[in-house]
Write an enzyme that holds these catalytic residues in place. Structure first.
Site, PDB file in Angstrom:
ATOM      1  N   ARG A 147     -13.782  14.444   1.661  1.00 32.38           N
ATOM      2  CA  ARG A 147     -14.346  13.195   2.191  1.00 32.38           C
ATOM      3  C   ARG A 147     -14.579  13.296   3.703  1.00 32.38           C
ATOM      4  O   ARG A 147     -15.624  12.914   4.202  1.00 32.38           O
ATOM      5  CB  ARG A 147     -13.396  12.029   1.893  1.00 32.38           C
ATOM      6  CG  ARG A 147     -14.058  10.677   2.038  1.00 32.38           C
ATOM      7  CD  ARG A 147     -13.091   9.553   1.824  1.00 32.38           C
ATOM      8  NE  ARG A 147     -12.124   9.461   2.904  1.00 32.38           N
ATOM      9  CZ  ARG A 147     -10.917   8.929   2.790  1.00 32.38           C
ATOM     10  NH1 ARG A 147     -10.508   8.479   1.630  1.00 32.38           N
ATOM     11  NH2 ARG A 147     -10.107   8.864   3.825  1.00 32.38           N
ATOM     12  N   LYS A 150      -3.840   2.432  -2.800  1.00 28.80           N
ATOM     13  CA  LYS A 150      -3.127   1.150  -2.706  1.00 28.80           C
ATOM     14  C   LYS A 150      -4.053   0.039  -2.187  1.00 28.80           C
ATOM     15  O   LYS A 150      -4.067  -1.059  -2.724  1.00 28.80           O
ATOM     16  CB  LYS A 150      -1.909   1.254  -1.763  1.00 28.80           C
ATOM     17  CG  LYS A 150      -0.880   2.279  -2.180  1.00 28.80           C
ATOM     18  CD  LYS A 150       0.358   2.212  -1.303  1.00 28.80           C
ATOM     19  CE  LYS A 150       0.113   2.551   0.149  1.00 28.80           C
ATOM     20  NZ  LYS A 150      -0.264   3.937   0.416  1.00 28.80           N
ATOM     21  N   ARG A 199       8.320   1.038   3.903  1.00 28.90           N
ATOM     22  CA  ARG A 199       8.103   2.490   3.901  1.00 28.90           C
ATOM     23  C   ARG A 199       9.396   3.256   4.125  1.00 28.90           C
ATOM     24  O   ARG A 199       9.384   4.484   4.116  1.00 28.90           O
ATOM     25  CB  ARG A 199       7.127   2.847   5.023  1.00 28.90           C
ATOM     26  CG  ARG A 199       5.717   3.220   4.558  1.00 28.90           C
ATOM     27  CD  ARG A 199       4.905   3.446   5.799  1.00 28.90           C
ATOM     28  NE  ARG A 199       3.731   4.227   5.651  1.00 28.90           N
ATOM     29  CZ  ARG A 199       2.508   3.712   5.556  1.00 28.90           C
ATOM     30  NH1 ARG A 199       2.337   2.426   5.461  1.00 28.90           N
ATOM     31  NH2 ARG A 199       1.464   4.517   5.542  1.00 28.90           N
ATOM     32  N   ARG A 258     -11.262   8.134  10.918  1.00 31.29           N
ATOM     33  CA  ARG A 258     -10.048   7.521  11.479  1.00 31.29           C
ATOM     34  C   ARG A 258      -9.151   8.608  12.067  1.00 31.29           C
ATOM     35  O   ARG A 258      -8.996   9.664  11.447  1.00 31.29           O
ATOM     36  CB  ARG A 258      -9.296   6.808  10.345  1.00 31.29           C
ATOM     37  CG  ARG A 258      -8.852   5.411  10.670  1.00 31.29           C
ATOM     38  CD  ARG A 258      -8.336   4.727   9.443  1.00 31.29           C
ATOM     39  NE  ARG A 258      -6.951   5.129   9.133  1.00 31.29           N
ATOM     40  CZ  ARG A 258      -6.265   4.679   8.085  1.00 31.29           C
ATOM     41  NH1 ARG A 258      -6.823   3.837   7.250  1.00 31.29           N
ATOM     42  NH2 ARG A 258      -5.030   5.069   7.873  1.00 31.29           N
ATOM     43  N   ARG A 283       1.499  12.780   7.349  1.00 31.29           N
ATOM     44  CA  ARG A 283       1.748  11.476   6.720  1.00 31.29           C
ATOM     45  C   ARG A 283       2.346  11.666   5.318  1.00 31.29           C
ATOM     46  O   ARG A 283       3.200  10.909   4.890  1.00 31.29           O
ATOM     47  CB  ARG A 283       0.450  10.666   6.650  1.00 31.29           C
ATOM     48  CG  ARG A 283      -0.031  10.227   8.033  1.00 31.29           C
ATOM     49  CD  ARG A 283      -1.447   9.735   8.007  1.00 31.29           C
ATOM     50  NE  ARG A 283      -1.603   8.481   7.301  1.00 31.29           N
ATOM     51  CZ  ARG A 283      -2.748   8.036   6.800  1.00 31.29           C
ATOM     52  NH1 ARG A 283      -3.839   8.754   6.915  1.00 31.29           N
ATOM     53  NH2 ARG A 283      -2.804   6.893   6.191  1.00 31.29           N
TER      54      ARG A 283
HETATM   55  P1  AMP Z   1      -1.539   3.000   6.414  1.00 33.22           P
HETATM   56  O1  AMP Z   1      -2.856   2.391   6.740  1.00 33.22           O
HETATM   57  O2  AMP Z   1      -0.678   2.132   5.558  1.00 33.22           O
HETATM   58  O3  AMP Z   1      -1.638   4.407   5.888  1.00 33.22           O
HETATM   59  O4  AMP Z   1      -0.739   3.103   7.803  1.00 33.22           O
HETATM   60  C1  AMP Z   1      -1.270   3.819   8.909  1.00 33.22           C
HETATM   61  C2  AMP Z   1      -0.134   4.149   9.870  1.00 33.22           C
HETATM   62  O5  AMP Z   1       0.469   2.936  10.345  1.00 33.22           O
HETATM   63  C3  AMP Z   1       1.015   4.947   9.284  1.00 33.22           C
HETATM   64  O6  AMP Z   1       0.747   6.337   9.253  1.00 33.22           O
HETATM   65  C4  AMP Z   1       2.141   4.590  10.231  1.00 33.22           C
HETATM   66  O7  AMP Z   1       2.017   5.270  11.449  1.00 33.22           O
HETATM   67  C5  AMP Z   1       1.867   3.114  10.498  1.00 33.22           C
HETATM   68  N1  AMP Z   1       2.548   2.239   9.534  1.00 33.22           N
HETATM   69  C6  AMP Z   1       1.958   1.419   8.610  1.00 33.22           C
HETATM   70  N2  AMP Z   1       2.869   0.759   7.892  1.00 33.22           N
HETATM   71  C7  AMP Z   1       4.072   1.174   8.346  1.00 33.22           C
HETATM   72  C8  AMP Z   1       5.413   0.872   7.982  1.00 33.22           C
HETATM   73  N3  AMP Z   1       5.708   0.007   6.991  1.00 33.22           N
HETATM   74  N4  AMP Z   1       6.397   1.485   8.669  1.00 33.22           N
HETATM   75  C9  AMP Z   1       6.142   2.352   9.663  1.00 33.22           C
HETATM   76  N5  AMP Z   1       4.906   2.697  10.051  1.00 33.22           N
HETATM   77  C10 AMP Z   1       3.866   2.103   9.396  1.00 33.22           C
END
Ligand code: AMP
Length: 245
Positions: free
Chosen positions: A127, A13, A88, A139, A150
Protein backbone atom coordinates in the site's frame (compact mmCIF):
# COMPACT_ATOMS: atom_id res chain seq x y z
CA UNK A 1 -23.37 -0.63 23.84
CA UNK A 2 -19.74 -0.36 24.96
CA UNK A 3 -17.11 -2.31 23.03
CA UNK A 4 -13.36 -2.64 22.66
CA UNK A 5 -11.74 -3.60 19.36
CA UNK A 6 -8.41 -5.28 19.93
CA UNK A 7 -5.80 -6.07 17.29
CA UNK A 8 -2.47 -4.93 15.87
CA UNK A 9 -2.10 -1.83 13.70
CA UNK A 10 -3.50 -2.47 10.23
CA UNK A 11 -5.88 -5.22 11.42
CA UNK A 12 -8.94 -3.21 10.36
CA UNK A 13 -10.13 -1.91 13.73
CA UNK A 14 -10.92 1.55 12.33
CA UNK A 15 -12.93 0.15 9.42
CA UNK A 16 -15.00 -2.12 11.65
CA UNK A 17 -15.45 0.65 14.23
CA UNK A 18 -16.93 2.87 11.50
CA UNK A 19 -19.50 0.20 10.66
CA UNK A 20 -20.35 -0.42 14.32
CA UNK A 21 -21.03 3.25 15.05
CA UNK A 22 -23.46 3.50 12.14
CA UNK A 23 -25.24 0.27 13.07
CA UNK A 24 -25.54 0.90 16.79
CA UNK A 25 -25.70 4.70 17.00
CA UNK A 26 -22.61 4.88 19.19
CA UNK A 27 -19.37 6.85 18.90
CA UNK A 28 -15.88 5.72 17.91
CA UNK A 29 -13.20 6.64 20.44
CA UNK A 30 -9.84 6.29 18.71
CA UNK A 31 -6.93 7.42 20.87
CA UNK A 32 -4.74 7.46 17.73
CA UNK A 33 -7.11 9.95 16.04
CA UNK A 34 -7.35 12.05 19.20
CA UNK A 35 -3.57 12.16 19.57
CA UNK A 36 -3.10 13.06 15.89
CA UNK A 37 -5.62 15.90 16.35
CA UNK A 38 -3.65 17.09 19.41
CA UNK A 39 -0.41 16.99 17.39
CA UNK A 40 -2.02 18.95 14.55
CA UNK A 41 -3.41 21.54 17.00
CA UNK A 42 -0.02 21.82 18.72
CA UNK A 43 -1.47 21.32 22.22
CA UNK A 44 0.74 20.36 25.19
CA UNK A 45 -0.38 16.73 24.81
CA UNK A 46 0.32 16.89 21.07
CA UNK A 47 3.82 18.25 21.58
CA UNK A 48 4.53 15.46 24.06
CA UNK A 49 3.11 12.75 21.81
CA UNK A 50 4.50 13.80 18.42
CA UNK A 51 7.98 12.25 18.45
CA UNK A 52 6.83 9.18 20.38
CA UNK A 53 4.19 8.49 17.73
CA UNK A 54 6.64 9.05 14.90
CA UNK A 55 8.89 6.38 16.41
CA UNK A 56 5.94 3.98 16.62
CA UNK A 57 6.18 3.77 20.41
CA UNK A 58 3.37 4.09 22.92
CA UNK A 59 2.43 7.42 24.46
CA UNK A 60 2.57 7.26 28.30
CA UNK A 61 -0.42 5.59 29.95
CA UNK A 62 -1.42 8.62 32.04
CA UNK A 63 -1.75 10.76 28.89
CA UNK A 64 -4.16 8.43 27.06
CA UNK A 65 -6.07 7.51 30.22
CA UNK A 66 -6.75 11.21 30.87
CA UNK A 67 -7.92 11.67 27.27
CA UNK A 68 -10.32 8.70 27.49
CA UNK A 69 -11.60 9.65 30.97
CA UNK A 70 -12.56 13.04 29.59
CA UNK A 71 -14.01 11.65 26.36
CA UNK A 72 -16.35 9.05 27.83
CA UNK A 73 -18.01 11.78 29.91
CA UNK A 74 -19.02 13.75 26.81
CA UNK A 75 -22.77 13.69 26.06
CA UNK A 76 -22.34 11.93 22.69
CA UNK A 77 -20.70 8.94 24.43
CA UNK A 78 -23.67 8.35 26.73
CA UNK A 79 -25.38 5.98 24.27
CA UNK A 80 -22.23 3.90 24.04
CA UNK A 81 -18.88 3.75 22.30
CA UNK A 82 -16.42 1.54 20.53
CA UNK A 83 -12.85 1.93 21.74
CA UNK A 84 -10.35 1.67 18.89
CA UNK A 85 -6.68 1.62 19.94
CA UNK A 86 -7.42 1.83 23.66
CA UNK A 87 -6.55 0.16 25.98
CA UNK A 88 -3.10 -0.80 24.72
CA UNK A 89 -1.46 -1.84 27.99
CA UNK A 90 -2.59 -3.71 31.09
CA UNK A 91 -2.44 -0.53 33.25
CA UNK A 92 -4.70 1.18 30.67
CA UNK A 93 -7.15 -1.74 30.87
CA UNK A 94 -7.15 -1.55 34.67
CA UNK A 95 -7.72 2.21 34.51
CA UNK A 96 -10.62 1.64 32.11
CA UNK A 97 -12.14 -0.91 34.51
CA UNK A 98 -12.03 1.72 37.26
CA UNK A 99 -13.40 4.48 35.01
CA UNK A 100 -16.36 2.30 34.02
CA UNK A 101 -17.00 1.00 37.56
CA UNK A 102 -16.99 4.56 38.94
CA UNK A 103 -19.72 5.42 36.45
CA UNK A 104 -21.71 2.23 37.00
CA UNK A 105 -21.01 1.12 33.40
CA UNK A 106 -20.05 -2.26 31.96
CA UNK A 107 -18.38 -3.48 28.78
CA UNK A 108 -20.61 -5.43 26.38
CA UNK A 109 -17.68 -7.07 24.65
CA UNK A 110 -14.03 -7.10 23.67
CA UNK A 111 -13.52 -8.21 20.09
CA UNK A 112 -10.11 -9.36 18.99
CA UNK A 113 -9.27 -9.19 15.28
CA UNK A 114 -6.82 -12.05 14.78
CA UNK A 115 -4.35 -11.46 11.96
CA UNK A 116 -1.22 -12.90 10.42
CA UNK A 117 1.48 -10.28 11.04
CA UNK A 118 3.62 -11.36 8.08
CA UNK A 119 0.74 -10.90 5.62
CA UNK A 120 -0.19 -7.62 7.33
CA UNK A 121 3.30 -6.25 6.87
CA UNK A 122 3.40 -7.21 3.18
CA UNK A 123 -0.02 -5.55 2.67
CA UNK A 124 1.22 -2.30 4.24
CA UNK A 125 4.45 -2.37 2.25
CA UNK A 126 2.45 -2.77 -0.95
CA UNK A 127 0.00 0.00 0.00
CA UNK A 128 2.83 2.43 0.90
CA UNK A 129 4.69 1.67 -2.34
CA UNK A 130 1.49 2.31 -4.37
CA UNK A 131 0.80 5.58 -2.50
CA UNK A 132 4.36 6.82 -3.05
CA UNK A 133 4.15 5.87 -6.74
CA UNK A 134 0.99 8.01 -6.99
CA UNK A 135 2.84 10.89 -5.27
CA UNK A 136 0.57 10.70 -2.20
CA UNK A 137 1.64 11.55 1.35
CA UNK A 138 2.13 8.60 3.72
CA UNK A 139 1.43 8.90 7.47
CA UNK A 140 4.78 9.30 9.28
CA UNK A 141 4.13 6.18 11.37
CA UNK A 142 2.71 4.10 8.51
CA UNK A 143 5.99 3.25 6.82
CA UNK A 144 7.07 -0.41 6.89
CA UNK A 145 10.02 0.44 9.23
CA UNK A 146 7.85 2.19 11.83
CA UNK A 147 5.12 -0.41 11.42
CA UNK A 148 7.59 -3.13 12.46
CA UNK A 149 8.16 -1.16 15.68
CA UNK A 150 4.42 -0.71 16.20
CA UNK A 151 3.87 -4.43 15.73
CA UNK A 152 6.56 -5.28 18.28
CA UNK A 153 5.02 -2.74 20.71
CA UNK A 154 1.70 -4.53 20.14
CA UNK A 155 3.23 -7.94 20.87
CA UNK A 156 5.03 -6.80 24.01
CA UNK A 157 2.50 -4.41 25.53
CA UNK A 158 -0.94 -4.96 24.01
CA UNK A 159 -1.15 -8.70 23.26
CA UNK A 160 -1.28 -9.49 27.04
CA UNK A 161 -4.72 -7.85 27.00
CA UNK A 162 -6.06 -10.90 25.16
CA UNK A 163 -5.46 -12.97 28.30
CA UNK A 164 -6.54 -10.09 30.54
CA UNK A 165 -10.00 -10.00 28.95
CA UNK A 166 -10.23 -13.74 28.29
CA UNK A 167 -9.82 -14.33 32.04
CA UNK A 168 -12.55 -11.80 32.79
CA UNK A 169 -15.00 -13.16 30.22
CA UNK A 170 -15.86 -10.54 27.59
CA UNK A 171 -13.25 -11.56 24.97
CA UNK A 172 -14.40 -12.92 21.60
CA UNK A 173 -12.16 -13.41 18.55
CA UNK A 174 -12.81 -13.14 14.83
CA UNK A 175 -10.63 -13.92 11.83
CA UNK A 176 -9.32 -10.49 10.86
CA UNK A 177 -7.79 -11.86 7.65
CA UNK A 178 -11.25 -12.51 6.15
CA UNK A 179 -12.79 -9.89 3.85
CA UNK A 180 -14.08 -6.68 5.45
CA UNK A 181 -17.71 -7.80 4.97
CA UNK A 182 -17.02 -11.22 6.44
CA UNK A 183 -15.37 -9.68 9.50
CA UNK A 184 -18.38 -7.36 9.91
CA UNK A 185 -20.75 -10.33 9.67
CA UNK A 186 -18.72 -12.32 12.22
CA UNK A 187 -18.82 -9.36 14.63
CA UNK A 188 -22.59 -9.02 14.11
CA UNK A 189 -23.04 -12.69 14.97
CA UNK A 190 -20.97 -12.30 18.12
CA UNK A 191 -22.87 -9.25 19.26
CA UNK A 192 -26.21 -10.86 18.47
CA UNK A 193 -25.38 -13.99 20.43
CA UNK A 194 -23.78 -12.04 23.26
CA UNK A 195 -26.99 -10.08 23.75
CA UNK A 196 -29.46 -12.92 23.23
CA UNK A 197 -29.27 -14.62 26.67
CA UNK A 198 -31.49 -13.13 29.36
CA UNK A 199 -30.01 -12.35 32.78
CA UNK A 200 -29.57 -15.49 34.84
CA UNK A 201 -29.80 -17.88 31.90
CA UNK A 202 -27.24 -20.65 31.70
CA UNK A 203 -24.82 -20.55 28.81
CA UNK A 204 -22.80 -23.05 26.91
CA UNK A 205 -20.11 -22.49 24.33
CA UNK A 206 -20.37 -23.70 20.77
CA UNK A 207 -18.17 -23.37 17.75
CA UNK A 208 -19.31 -20.88 15.12
CA UNK A 209 -18.04 -20.45 11.59
CA UNK A 210 -15.63 -17.54 11.40
CA UNK A 211 -15.52 -17.05 15.17
CA UNK A 212 -13.62 -18.92 17.85
CA UNK A 213 -16.53 -19.14 20.24
CA UNK A 214 -19.98 -17.79 20.91
CA UNK A 215 -22.57 -18.29 23.55
CA UNK A 216 -26.09 -19.64 23.16
CA UNK A 217 -28.83 -20.22 25.67
CA UNK A 218 -28.92 -23.73 27.03
CA UNK A 219 -32.26 -25.35 26.26
CA UNK A 220 -33.24 -22.60 23.82
CA UNK A 221 -35.92 -23.85 21.39
CA UNK A 222 -34.63 -25.24 18.12
CA UNK A 223 -35.35 -23.26 15.01
CA UNK A 224 -38.56 -24.42 13.29
CA UNK A 225 -38.13 -26.42 10.11
CA UNK A 226 -39.59 -24.84 7.01
CA UNK A 227 -42.61 -26.46 5.34
CA UNK A 228 -40.42 -27.40 2.36
CA UNK A 229 -37.91 -29.09 4.62
CA UNK A 230 -40.70 -31.03 6.37
CA UNK A 231 -42.17 -32.23 3.05
CA UNK A 232 -38.75 -33.35 1.91
CA UNK A 233 -38.23 -35.70 4.81
CA UNK A 234 -41.30 -36.38 6.96
CA UNK A 235 -40.78 -37.84 10.43
CA UNK A 236 -40.76 -41.63 10.24
CA UNK A 237 -40.14 -41.59 6.51
CA UNK A 238 -36.84 -43.02 5.39
CA UNK A 239 -34.65 -41.05 3.06
CA UNK A 240 -34.82 -42.20 -0.55
CA UNK A 241 -31.70 -44.01 -1.55
CA UNK A 242 -30.18 -43.72 -4.94
CA UNK A 243 -28.73 -47.01 -6.01
CA UNK A 244 -25.23 -46.94 -7.32
CA UNK A 245 -24.67 -48.67 -10.58
P1 AMP B 1 -3.28 4.15 16.06
O1 AMP B 1 -3.86 5.13 15.11
O2 AMP B 1 -4.27 3.58 17.01
O3 AMP B 1 -2.45 3.08 15.39
O4 AMP B 1 -2.26 4.97 16.99
C1 AMP B 1 -1.18 5.71 16.43
C2 AMP B 1 -0.15 5.97 17.53
O5 AMP B 1 -0.75 6.74 18.58
C3 AMP B 1 0.41 4.73 18.21
O6 AMP B 1 1.46 4.13 17.48
C4 AMP B 1 0.87 5.31 19.53
O7 AMP B 1 2.07 6.02 19.38
C5 AMP B 1 -0.23 6.32 19.84
N1 AMP B 1 -1.33 5.73 20.61
C6 AMP B 1 -2.62 5.56 20.20
N2 AMP B 1 -3.37 4.99 21.15
C7 AMP B 1 -2.53 4.77 22.19
C8 AMP B 1 -2.70 4.18 23.47
N3 AMP B 1 -3.89 3.69 23.88
N4 AMP B 1 -1.63 4.13 24.28
C9 AMP B 1 -0.43 4.62 23.91
N5 AMP B 1 -0.19 5.17 22.71
C10 AMP B 1 -1.25 5.25 21.85
Amino acid sequence: MRLILLGPPGAGKGTQAQRLIVKHGIVQLSTGDMLRAAVAAGTAVGLRAKTIMERGELVPDEVVIAIIADRIDQPDAKRGFVLDGFPRTVPQAQALDRLLADRGLKLDGVIELKVDEGILLRRIEKRVAEMLARGEKVRADDTPEVLKGRLSAYRAQTAPLVDYYANRGPLRSVDGMASIDEVTAAIDRLLGSARAPKAGSRRRKVKAAGTTKRTVRKGAPRRKRSAAAKRKNKPGQRKKRTRRS
